[in-house]
Scaffold this motif. Structure first.
Motif, PDB file in Angstrom:
ATOM      1  N   GLY A  32       5.575 -21.611  33.825  1.00 45.11           N
ATOM      2  CA  GLY A  32       5.968 -21.236  32.259  1.00 45.11           C
ATOM      3  C   GLY A  32       7.289 -21.380  31.873  1.00 45.11           C
ATOM      4  O   GLY A  32       7.536 -21.185  30.562  1.00 45.11           O
ATOM      5  N   PHE A  38       2.156 -29.654  31.873  1.00 47.09           N
ATOM      6  CA  PHE A  38       1.806 -28.655  31.158  1.00 47.09           C
ATOM      7  C   PHE A  38       2.946 -28.700  29.787  1.00 47.09           C
ATOM      8  O   PHE A  38       3.992 -28.773  30.213  1.00 47.09           O
ATOM      9  CB  PHE A  38       1.810 -27.424  32.143  1.00 47.09           C
ATOM     10  N   TYR A  39       2.460 -28.360  28.788  1.00 45.69           N
ATOM     11  CA  TYR A  39       3.236 -28.411  27.678  1.00 45.69           C
ATOM     12  C   TYR A  39       3.058 -27.238  26.691  1.00 45.69           C
ATOM     13  O   TYR A  39       1.894 -26.607  26.544  1.00 45.69           O
ATOM     14  CB  TYR A  39       2.805 -29.585  26.944  1.00 45.69           C
ATOM     15  N   ASP A  40       3.963 -26.953  26.038  1.00 36.73           N
ATOM     16  CA  ASP A  40       4.091 -25.750  24.825  1.00 36.73           C
ATOM     17  C   ASP A  40       3.831 -26.742  23.477  1.00 36.73           C
ATOM     18  O   ASP A  40       4.953 -27.763  23.478  1.00 36.73           O
ATOM     19  CB  ASP A  40       5.414 -25.021  24.907  1.00 36.73           C
ATOM     20  N   ALA A  51       2.399 -18.164  28.791  1.00 38.09           N
ATOM     21  CA  ALA A  51       2.181 -19.538  29.317  1.00 38.09           C
ATOM     22  C   ALA A  51       1.240 -19.372  30.522  1.00 38.09           C
ATOM     23  O   ALA A  51       0.358 -20.229  30.605  1.00 38.09           O
ATOM     24  CB  ALA A  51       3.415 -20.080  29.727  1.00 38.09           C
ATOM     25  N   PHE A  55      -1.147 -24.504  23.802  1.00 39.64           N
ATOM     26  CA  PHE A  55      -0.659 -25.069  24.770  1.00 39.64           C
ATOM     27  C   PHE A  55      -1.441 -26.472  25.143  1.00 39.64           C
ATOM     28  O   PHE A  55      -2.624 -26.470  24.303  1.00 39.64           O
ATOM     29  CB  PHE A  55      -0.591 -24.570  26.067  1.00 39.64           C
ATOM     30  N   CYS A  84      -5.679 -23.859  25.051  1.00 43.85           N
ATOM     31  CA  CYS A  84      -4.781 -24.998  25.865  1.00 43.85           C
ATOM     32  C   CYS A  84      -5.751 -26.086  25.682  1.00 43.85           C
ATOM     33  O   CYS A  84      -7.027 -26.097  26.201  1.00 43.85           O
ATOM     34  CB  CYS A  84      -4.685 -24.440  27.195  1.00 43.85           C
ATOM     35  N   ALA A 118      -2.347 -19.179  29.430  1.00 44.74           N
ATOM     36  CA  ALA A 118      -3.061 -20.470  29.387  1.00 44.74           C
ATOM     37  C   ALA A 118      -3.472 -21.096  30.390  1.00 44.74           C
ATOM     38  O   ALA A 118      -4.718 -21.597  30.588  1.00 44.74           O
ATOM     39  CB  ALA A 118      -2.201 -21.140  28.493  1.00 44.74           C
TER      40      ALA A 118
END
Length: 163
Positions: free
Chosen positions: A158, A73-75, A52, A96, A11, A55
């Motif tokens: 998530g 928060f990003y993928d 998720a 992430f 992450c 992370a």
């Protein structure tokens, strides 16, 4: 669909300040694999843990950043595979990113002995692994543009935002 569980999660932590975007680089402590390496947050999944959420747990454990500090928060839509000689295997990691408040400062765990905020371009130039460079490029190219970033955003549970 065939479920695939990665070995690790990474992450990247970034913030946007008046002078521009900065990436948090943390240095691996002595006594660990790859001591002295400047990297992002990285760690293993726990049994039954959602990818998720692993992370976010690793971010909290390694930097102290939590829901009060995290703005998004990003993928990154990225999976890295690499050979790790210490376990004589190919490992995989799902990547992430989190954007934290502009004034956020980490509290490091024992796993790292230093941290520094680095301008995005310098972080890219200093990154050792090609996968790290790709992650930083994705932050620069996708997450700094609000219209594009929305497609990558996850809620802190998530799930996809807006789905």
């Amino acid at each position: 669909m065939s479920p695939y569980r990665p070995d690790l999660v990474d992450c990247w932590i970034f913030r946007v300040t008046p002078s521009g975007a900065e990436i948090l680089l943390i240095r691996r402590a002595p006594g660990r694999i790859l001591p002295g390496l400047w990297q992002c947050v990285s760690g293993s999944l726990e049994g039954g843990e959602r990818v998720a959420l692993a992370a976010l747990r690793e971010v909290r454990e390694e930097t102290g950043f939590d829901a009060a500090t995290i703005e998004a928060f990003y993928d990154l839509d990225q999976v890295n595979q690499f050979h790790e000689p210490s376990v004589d295997a190919v490992l995989s990691s799902v990547i992430f990113a989190v954007r934290v408040r502009a004034d956020a400062e980490p509290t490091l765990s024992h796993e790292h002995d230093a941290a520094r905020w680095v301008p995005l371009d310098l972080a890219y130039d200093e990154s050792i692994w090609p996968g790290y460079r790709e992650s930083i490029a994705r932050i620069r190219d996708h997450l700094l543009d609000p219209a594009r970033a929305a497609w990558f955003e996850l809620a802190l549970d998530g799930s996809r935002v807006g789905s």
